[in-house]
Design an enzyme around this catalytic site. Sequence first.
Site, PDB file in Angstrom:
ATOM      1  N   HIS A  78       0.821  -1.206   0.000  1.00  0.00           N
ATOM      2  CA  HIS A  78       0.000   0.000   0.000  1.00  0.00           C
ATOM      3  C   HIS A  78       0.862   1.265   0.000  1.00  0.00           C
ATOM      4  O   HIS A  78       1.996   1.273   0.474  1.00  0.00           O
ATOM      5  CB  HIS A  78      -0.932  -0.002   1.202  1.00  0.00           C
ATOM      6  CG  HIS A  78      -2.009  -1.033   1.084  1.00  0.00           C
ATOM      7  ND1 HIS A  78      -2.978  -1.201   2.037  1.00  0.00           N
ATOM      8  CD2 HIS A  78      -2.286  -1.949   0.122  1.00  0.00           C
ATOM      9  CE1 HIS A  78      -3.806  -2.159   1.676  1.00  0.00           C
ATOM     10  NE2 HIS A  78      -3.393  -2.640   0.513  1.00  0.00           N
TER      11      HIS A  78
ATOM     12  N   GLU B  73       0.663   3.999   1.760  1.00  0.00           N
ATOM     13  CA  GLU B  73       1.057   4.457   3.091  1.00  0.00           C
ATOM     14  C   GLU B  73       2.281   3.694   3.586  1.00  0.00           C
ATOM     15  O   GLU B  73       3.217   4.272   4.136  1.00  0.00           O
ATOM     16  CB  GLU B  73      -0.071   4.262   4.106  1.00  0.00           C
ATOM     17  CG  GLU B  73      -1.412   4.813   3.700  1.00  0.00           C
ATOM     18  CD  GLU B  73      -2.286   3.782   2.997  1.00  0.00           C
ATOM     19  OE1 GLU B  73      -1.944   3.334   1.884  1.00  0.00           O
ATOM     20  OE2 GLU B  73      -3.341   3.445   3.550  1.00  0.00           O
TER      21      GLU B  73
ATOM     22  N   CYS C  90      -6.296   0.915   5.467  1.00  0.00           N
ATOM     23  CA  CYS C  90      -6.754  -0.365   6.006  1.00  0.00           C
ATOM     24  C   CYS C  90      -6.214  -0.524   7.432  1.00  0.00           C
ATOM     25  O   CYS C  90      -5.378   0.266   7.884  1.00  0.00           O
ATOM     26  CB  CYS C  90      -6.283  -1.519   5.113  1.00  0.00           C
ATOM     27  SG  CYS C  90      -4.505  -1.859   5.201  1.00  0.00           S
TER      28      CYS C  90
ATOM     29  N   CYS D 250      -2.379  -0.787   7.622  1.00  0.00           N
ATOM     30  CA  CYS D 250      -1.748   0.509   7.358  1.00  0.00           C
ATOM     31  C   CYS D 250      -1.929   1.456   8.547  1.00  0.00           C
ATOM     32  O   CYS D 250      -1.022   2.216   8.884  1.00  0.00           O
ATOM     33  CB  CYS D 250      -2.296   1.131   6.086  1.00  0.00           C
ATOM     34  SG  CYS D 250      -1.656   0.362   4.583  1.00  0.00           S
TER      35      CYS D 250
END
Length: 172
Positions: free
Chosen positions: A88, A90, A126, A129
């Site tokens: 991801h 992030e 999520c 994250c």
Amino acid sequence: MQEAGREINVKRPTKSQYYLDIAMAVAMRSTCLRRRFGAVIVKNDQIISTGYNGAPRLTTNCIDLGYCIRQQRNIPSGQNYELCRAVHAEMNAVIHASRLDMTDADLYLTGVEVATGQLASPVIPCLLCKRVIINAGISRVILPDGSGAFKYIDVSDWAIEDRISCRTEEQS
């Protein structure tokens, strides 16, 4: 602002819009076939790190494969992340910065749906994250929230939610 006797109307973006625009430019490097996300970590008005969603280094990207396994299996957003090839945005931004630089920083996150070109909705990290962001020492996450509006999230709220969630699980 005036130039040679005429007034020029210059509308500057807010800092939140400015950094979210940069995050969107970062997102365009994404290798995901479903959603492109970009993250920018900023501290004291200085960009510390950026990241976009894509397969780990030395592995094959979905755009190179020509398919997304989650898309093929009709898996809804937010489910079965273990099947996704991508790291991801992030996480990639956090990986590329030192914790010392990220402590008390802001993370700007935005994304777009590849199929429609529309802003991804909702834009929210999520659970994994969120935990990475907490551990990185980032204090606030800024997300787009409609046309020209922004959502400001205090990361300490996520830590509190996680503790409450653990207590609830213990009682079950």
